[in-house]
Design a protein around this motif. Structure first.
Motif, PDB file in Angstrom:
ATOM      1  N   VAL A  49      89.018  -0.708  12.497  1.00 44.17           N
ATOM      2  CA  VAL A  49      87.951   0.117  11.947  1.00 44.17           C
ATOM      3  C   VAL A  49      87.179   0.792  13.075  1.00 44.17           C
ATOM      4  O   VAL A  49      87.234   0.376  14.233  1.00 44.17           O
ATOM      5  CB  VAL A  49      86.990  -0.711  11.063  1.00 44.17           C
ATOM      6  N   ASN A  50      86.429   1.850  12.736  1.00 41.26           N
ATOM      7  CA  ASN A  50      85.586   2.514  13.739  1.00 41.26           C
ATOM      8  C   ASN A  50      84.594   1.519  14.319  1.00 41.26           C
ATOM      9  O   ASN A  50      83.911   0.811  13.596  1.00 41.26           O
ATOM     10  CB  ASN A  50      84.827   3.680  13.122  1.00 41.26           C
ATOM     11  N   GLY A  51      84.529   1.484  15.644  1.00 41.75           N
ATOM     12  CA  GLY A  51      83.659   0.538  16.316  1.00 41.75           C
ATOM     13  C   GLY A  51      84.281  -0.823  16.536  1.00 41.75           C
ATOM     14  O   GLY A  51      83.676  -1.701  17.129  1.00 41.75           O
ATOM     15  N   SER A  59      92.000   9.782  19.488  1.00 44.64           N
ATOM     16  CA  SER A  59      91.695  11.170  19.808  1.00 44.64           C
ATOM     17  C   SER A  59      92.049  11.544  21.245  1.00 44.64           C
ATOM     18  O   SER A  59      92.330  12.703  21.520  1.00 44.64           O
ATOM     19  CB  SER A  59      90.228  11.476  19.536  1.00 44.64           C
ATOM     20  N   LYS A 110      88.797   0.537  19.138  1.00 41.81           N
ATOM     21  CA  LYS A 110      88.056   1.794  19.313  1.00 41.81           C
ATOM     22  C   LYS A 110      88.923   3.008  18.945  1.00 41.81           C
ATOM     23  O   LYS A 110      89.261   3.836  19.791  1.00 41.81           O
ATOM     24  CB  LYS A 110      87.572   1.936  20.747  1.00 41.81           C
ATOM     25  N   PRO A 111      89.319   3.130  17.664  1.00 36.80           N
ATOM     26  CA  PRO A 111      90.228   4.219  17.287  1.00 36.80           C
ATOM     27  C   PRO A 111      89.612   5.601  17.478  1.00 36.80           C
ATOM     28  O   PRO A 111      90.338   6.574  17.650  1.00 36.80           O
ATOM     29  CB  PRO A 111      90.527   3.944  15.813  1.00 36.80           C
ATOM     30  N   GLU A 112      88.300   5.707  17.480  1.00 35.01           N
ATOM     31  CA  GLU A 112      87.678   7.014  17.694  1.00 35.01           C
ATOM     32  C   GLU A 112      87.954   7.533  19.102  1.00 35.01           C
ATOM     33  O   GLU A 112      87.941   8.735  19.336  1.00 35.01           O
ATOM     34  CB  GLU A 112      86.172   6.959  17.421  1.00 35.01           C
TER      35      GLU A 112
END
Length: 85
Positions: A31-33, A43, A37-39
């Protein structure tokens, strides 16, 4: 012995199934966060890896011609940009 041969042949599909099963069992990892750290990783790192891999698959003749043209364009652009100073 036959099972090991089949697993070696289908290693990618087995990996996908394991990744999906892991995501189903522990979704908080992605999950985000979360810890992955997929964000950031998706990206920046994933996109850079994809472009790097596609660059490795270029034919060497094409890459050589591009490598020769890039410094020429950079130098001419740099020189023309500093004429007004």
């Amino acid at each position: 012995m036959r099972l090991l041969e089949r697993m070696r042949k289908e290693w990618f599909m087995i990996g996908i199934v394991l990744a999906i099963a892991g995501a189903k069992l522990e979704p908080s990892v992605g999950v985000n966060g979360g810890p992955l750290k997929p964000e950031i990783t998706v990206s920046y790192i994933a996109v850079a890896t994809i472009f790097f891999n596609s660059g490795l698959s270029l034919k060497t003749e094409f890459a050589d011609s591009r490598l020769h043209a890039s410094p020429c364009v950079f130098c001419s652009d740099f020189n023309q940009g500093s004429w007004w100073k």
